[in-house]
Design a protein around this motif. Structure first.
Motif, mmCIF file in Angstrom:
data_model
loop_
_atom_site.group_PDB
_atom_site.id
_atom_site.type_symbol
_atom_site.label_atom_id
_atom_site.label_comp_id
_atom_site.label_asym_id
_atom_site.label_seq_id
_atom_site.Cartn_x
_atom_site.Cartn_y
_atom_site.Cartn_z
ATOM 1 N N PHE B 150 0.865 -1.170 0.000
ATOM 2 C CA PHE B 150 0.000 0.000 0.000
ATOM 3 C C PHE B 150 0.910 1.232 0.000
ATOM 4 N N LEU B 151 0.892 1.951 -1.118
ATOM 5 C CA LEU B 151 1.768 3.097 -1.303
ATOM 6 C C LEU B 151 0.949 4.382 -1.317
ATOM 7 N N PRO B 152 1.586 5.519 -1.024
ATOM 8 C CA PRO B 152 0.844 6.782 -1.096
ATOM 9 C C PRO B 152 0.174 6.987 -2.460
ATOM 10 N N GLN B 153 0.852 6.569 -3.548
ATOM 11 C CA GLN B 153 0.231 6.799 -4.857
ATOM 12 C C GLN B 153 -1.011 5.927 -5.082
ATOM 13 N N ASP B 154 -1.144 4.855 -4.281
ATOM 14 C CA ASP B 154 -2.363 4.043 -4.383
ATOM 15 C C ASP B 154 -3.591 4.844 -3.985
ATOM 16 N N LEU B 155 -3.376 5.883 -3.164
ATOM 17 C CA LEU B 155 -4.504 6.709 -2.740
ATOM 18 C C LEU B 155 -5.137 7.423 -3.929
ATOM 19 N N MET B 156 -4.395 7.450 -5.053
ATOM 20 C CA MET B 156 -4.937 8.073 -6.266
ATOM 21 C C MET B 156 -5.634 7.062 -7.175
ATOM 22 N N LEU B 157 -5.778 5.849 -6.688
ATOM 23 C CA LEU B 157 -6.326 4.785 -7.526
ATOM 24 C C LEU B 157 -7.687 5.151 -8.122
ATOM 25 N N VAL B 158 -8.555 5.746 -7.311
ATOM 26 C CA VAL B 158 -9.897 6.084 -7.776
ATOM 27 C C VAL B 158 -9.875 7.249 -8.762
ATOM 28 N N GLU B 159 -9.100 8.285 -8.403
ATOM 29 C CA GLU B 159 -9.109 9.493 -9.236
ATOM 30 C C GLU B 159 -8.110 9.415 -10.381
ATOM 31 N N GLY B 160 -7.147 8.509 -10.271
ATOM 32 C CA GLY B 160 -6.073 8.430 -11.263
ATOM 33 C C GLY B 160 -6.524 7.889 -12.607
ATOM 34 N N SER B 161 -5.561 7.575 -13.445
ATOM 35 C CA SER B 161 -5.860 7.161 -14.813
ATOM 36 C C SER B 161 -6.311 5.700 -14.850
ATOM 37 N N PRO B 162 -7.086 5.344 -15.895
ATOM 38 C CA PRO B 162 -7.496 3.940 -16.050
ATOM 39 C C PRO B 162 -6.300 2.998 -16.097
ATOM 40 N N SER B 163 -5.183 3.457 -16.661
ATOM 41 C CA SER B 163 -4.019 2.568 -16.771
ATOM 42 C C SER B 163 -3.505 2.198 -15.377
ATOM 43 N N GLN B 164 -3.615 3.122 -14.432
ATOM 44 C CA GLN B 164 -3.206 2.840 -13.050
ATOM 45 C C GLN B 164 -4.104 1.744 -12.455
ATOM 46 N N ARG B 165 -5.389 1.807 -12.754
ATOM 47 C CA ARG B 165 -6.305 0.787 -12.220
ATOM 48 C C ARG B 165 -6.083 -0.570 -12.902
ATOM 49 N N ARG B 166 -5.776 -0.537 -14.197
ATOM 50 C CA ARG B 166 -5.481 -1.809 -14.882
ATOM 51 C C ARG B 166 -4.208 -2.420 -14.319
ATOM 52 N N ARG B 167 -3.205 -1.563 -14.062
ATOM 53 C CA ARG B 167 -1.947 -2.043 -13.505
ATOM 54 C C ARG B 167 -2.181 -2.673 -12.136
ATOM 55 N N TYR B 168 -3.054 -2.044 -11.365
ATOM 56 C CA TYR B 168 -3.388 -2.583 -10.047
ATOM 57 C C TYR B 168 -3.958 -4.002 -10.186
ATOM 58 N N LEU B 169 -4.902 -4.155 -11.106
ATOM 59 C CA LEU B 169 -5.507 -5.482 -11.309
ATOM 60 C C LEU B 169 -4.458 -6.478 -11.810
ATOM 61 N N ASP B 170 -3.606 -6.028 -12.722
ATOM 62 C CA ASP B 170 -2.596 -6.911 -13.304
ATOM 63 C C ASP B 170 -1.617 -7.408 -12.251
ATOM 64 N N LEU B 171 -1.145 -6.497 -11.392
ATOM 65 C CA LEU B 171 -0.175 -6.883 -10.375
ATOM 66 C C LEU B 171 -0.797 -7.816 -9.343
ATOM 67 N N THR B 172 -2.039 -7.527 -8.975
ATOM 68 C CA THR B 172 -2.701 -8.355 -7.963
ATOM 69 C C THR B 172 -2.967 -9.758 -8.507
ATOM 70 N N LEU B 173 -3.539 -9.828 -9.708
ATOM 71 C CA LEU B 173 -3.820 -11.133 -10.301
ATOM 72 C C LEU B 173 -2.530 -11.878 -10.632
ATOM 73 N N GLY B 174 -1.508 -11.103 -11.021
ATOM 74 C CA GLY B 174 -0.235 -11.699 -11.395
ATOM 75 C C GLY B 174 0.395 -12.505 -10.274
ATOM 76 N N GLN B 175 0.044 -12.170 -9.045
ATOM 77 C CA GLN B 175 0.634 -12.891 -7.913
ATOM 78 C C GLN B 175 0.049 -14.288 -7.722
ATOM 79 N N VAL B 176 -1.149 -14.503 -8.245
ATOM 80 C CA VAL B 176 -1.772 -15.795 -7.986
ATOM 81 C C VAL B 176 -2.118 -16.579 -9.243
#
Lengths: 201, 426
Positions: B150-176
């Motif tokens: 959980f990083l400070p830039q994650d706090l921008m997840l909602v307001e940030g760009s769609p690519s940031q949200r896709r990256r979030y999903l990719d990294l999370t799914l990538g772990q499992v």
């Protein structure tokens, strides 16, 4: 460095460096070797280099590299001329020949479809394959392009073009390497091996 | 402040029954990693607070753990940057991250990732992964140890760009999900070829029939990607709703919506069709169902894609939307609402990982506590007290509650050196 070395030496180093897999160090080493070696070594090399371009041509039937067209494989009456293995490059022919068990003939496409590299179906010897089949009846076309994305795209294209001619089309199986250990095989290979599993003979 | 200055060095804060599986990093060693020339560190369970000024090495320590679990850095795409700049001029610079980890099967394993320069003077680095001394592939690392960062830039997840949200999903799914990572990598390669082909078609160097193979490949990968994303979003939503309810005092109802890419309909004056593939967004679909629909959508868009020379629809354009009481938070939400949304999804991620691994993942909190207001901060600290291993960085111990500090191991980080703190003067 260029001031110390005579131009005839640097010229050869530069020429070697342009070859794939050869860096400046290897190029220098090869050049110095030739400098010290007896003259007939470099003469034989230069002769070989000239003949490479002057004596070779594409076989008019299979488009493999040959000195006489048609090539020895296409002229060989003992080989089954109605079975064609389609490969990307001349070296792939060498690989299949090494097995010693294939008795048919070849068709060399000279590349694989890759839009990023600007290579489309028109750049390959695909039209020639169709014409070849139309001219002389063929029983089976075995597609042996590489099992990567570009090879698969090419295989698909070969299939689309050959299918209307009513020829049996097969694709080399993908699967487990012999002498391998199941536990070390990567998942994609294992998945493909499952998909391509066959009846036990 | 006040009382209880004597901090007991508890190595294990056990809120669980003893037979519940754990997952933890027991021992960490770094060589030439970021600003650590060399570090050998035993890591206790329970919360570990890394205190220190900026640029002392707090974040690098979290990064090293994340790197061990995923073989990627959350901060940079270039492995080169992970290598200590002081060794960059060595003959063969390398960096190594190693750890003894205890997996959920209670097996102690040694994981090592080494970055070695390919050959002298080049800027290319080879990554070598070893598990118990044996060379392995990245996919073998999967499922050994889970992390939630959980990083400070994650706090921008909602307001940030769609690519940031896709990256979030990719990294999370990538772990499992190995299949997901594979599909994602292949999708990128096919996309590159297909876009090149679209431009060649536009320039009359190629014909539309050549698209068939690439469309099929793209659709196959897209099916896997979209199905997995829909599934994780549905699962995260279910978990996040409770947290969101709690934080918002029960006034708000959170919905997470996967939004496939779409084209605005021509006659709807700005009205956007929400559902391009005719997918029922509230029902999970599997990859085999999605692929043919995506392929059809590609055909429908072919003319425009050729004109624009690029693929306009697909997972590379999809988005994850945070809705509260039916309204899109990225457009209509306040900053506070957006943060509540992020906090809820991160807490949900923690539980989701626990469900995937069978034990709590290692939680890495980088400076994020200080970014939250007192109420959300207290809520976060309360929720994570059951996590087996938490590493948290802060420049100010005062942002942490006394209750949390009393259970935590406190470390001071200074110029790549780590020492215990015995008393807190917050």
């Amino acid at each position: 460095m260029s001031q110390v070395l005579p131009p005839s030496v640097t010229k050869l180093i530069d020429a070697f460096s342009r070859l794939p897999g050869v860096g400046s160090k290897t190029a220098s080493r090869l050049t110095y070797y030739l400098l010290r070696a007896p003259e007939d070594v470099s003469l034989a090399l230069s002769e070989a280099l000239v003949e490479l371009k002057t004596k070779t041509q594409y076989c008019e039937i299979c488009h493999n590299i040959t000195e006489d067209s048609p090539c020895p494989v296409c002229r060989d009456v003992r080989r089954d001329q109605t079975t064609i293995v389609v490969v990307e490059d001349p070296l792939d022919v060498v690989a299949v020949e090494r097995t010693g068990s294939y008795r048919g003939v070849y068709h060399v496409l000279h590349g694989a479809i890759s839009p990023v590299d600007g290579i489309g179906p028109d750049h390959l010897k695909l039209k020639e394959l169709v014409e070849r089949i139309e001219a002389k009846p063929v029983a089976e076309v075995i597609i042996a392009t590489n099992p990567n994305m570009e090879g698969e795209a090419t295989a698909m294209y070969v299939k689309q073009m050959v299918e209307p001619l009513g020829v049996k089309i097969t694709r080399l199986a993908r699967g487990l390497p012999s002498g391998g250990d199941l536990e070390y095989v990567d998942t994609v290979t294992l998945m493909r091996a499952f998909e391509g599993r066959g009846d036990m003979k | 402040m006040g009382g209880g200055r004597e901090h007991q060095k508890l190595t294990s804060i056990s809120h669980k029954t003893y037979f519940e599986p754990d997952m933890q990093i027991d021992y960490l060693s770094l060589k030439n990693f970021r600003n650590y020339a060399r570090l050998e560190l035993g890591i206790p369970t329970g919360p570990v607070v890394l205190h220190g000024e900026n640029a002392q090495g707090k974040t690098s320590l979290l990064e090293a753990i994340y790197y061990l679990a995923t073989s990627t850095s959350p901060y940079t795409n270039s492995d080169r940057q992970l290598i200590n700049w002081q060794v960059a001029n060595d003959i063969l610079p390398y960096a190594q991250v190693g750890a003894d980890i205890i997996t959920t099967e209670r097996i102690m394993s040694r994981v090592e990732i080494t970055l070695i320069m390919e050959s002298e003077g080049t800027n290319r680095f080879r990554k070598e992964l070893r598990i118990n001394g044996v060379s392995k592939r990245r996919s073998d690392l999967l499922g050994m140890i889970g992390v939630v960062m959980f990083l400070p830039q994650d706090l921008m997840l909602v307001e940030g760009s769609p690519s940031q949200r896709r990256r979030y999903l990719d990294l999370t799914l990538g772990q499992v999900d190995d299949e997901y990572t594979e599909a994602l990598n292949k999708f990128d390669k096919v996309l590159l070829q297909r876009n090149a082909l679209l431009r060649r078609i536009a320039a009359n160097y190629a014909s539309k029939t050549e698209l068939e193979y690439w469309d099929e490949q793209l659709a196959e990968c897209a099916g896997v990607i979209i199905a997995a994303r829909q599934r994780i979003i549905r699962e995260l939503e279910g978990l996040a709703q409770d947290y969101h309810h709690d934080i918002s005092g029960g006034r708000e109802d959170l919905q997470l919506v996967y939004q496939p890419s779409f084209e605005p309909t021509v006659e709807g004056d700005g009205q956007q069709s929400f559902n391009l593939f005719g997918m029922d967004l509230h029902r999970e679909m599997d990859a085999a169902e999605i692929a043919p629909q995506y392929r059809e959508a590609l055909l429908d868009n072919q003319k425009e894609e050729v004109e624009r020379g690029m693929t306009l629809i697909g997972p590379q354009r999809d988005d994850l939307r945070f809705m509260v009481n039916g309204r899109d938070l990225s457009m209509f939400g306040s900053r506070g609402q957006a943060r509540t949304g992020v906090l809820a999804i991160k807490l949900a991620e923690l539980v989701w990982m626990k469900e995937q691994f069978g034990a709590y993942p290692i939680l890495l909190l980088d400076e994020v506590v200080a970014e939250l207001d007192a109420r959300r901060r207290a809520y976060l600290l309360e929720q994570i007290k059951h996590v087996n291993q938490v590493l948290l960085t802060t420049t100010e111990l005062s942002v942490l509650t006394n209750g949390f500090l009393s259970t935590a191991t406190l470390w001071q980080v200074e110029e790549g050196q780590i020492s215990p703190i015995n008393s807190v003067d917050a």
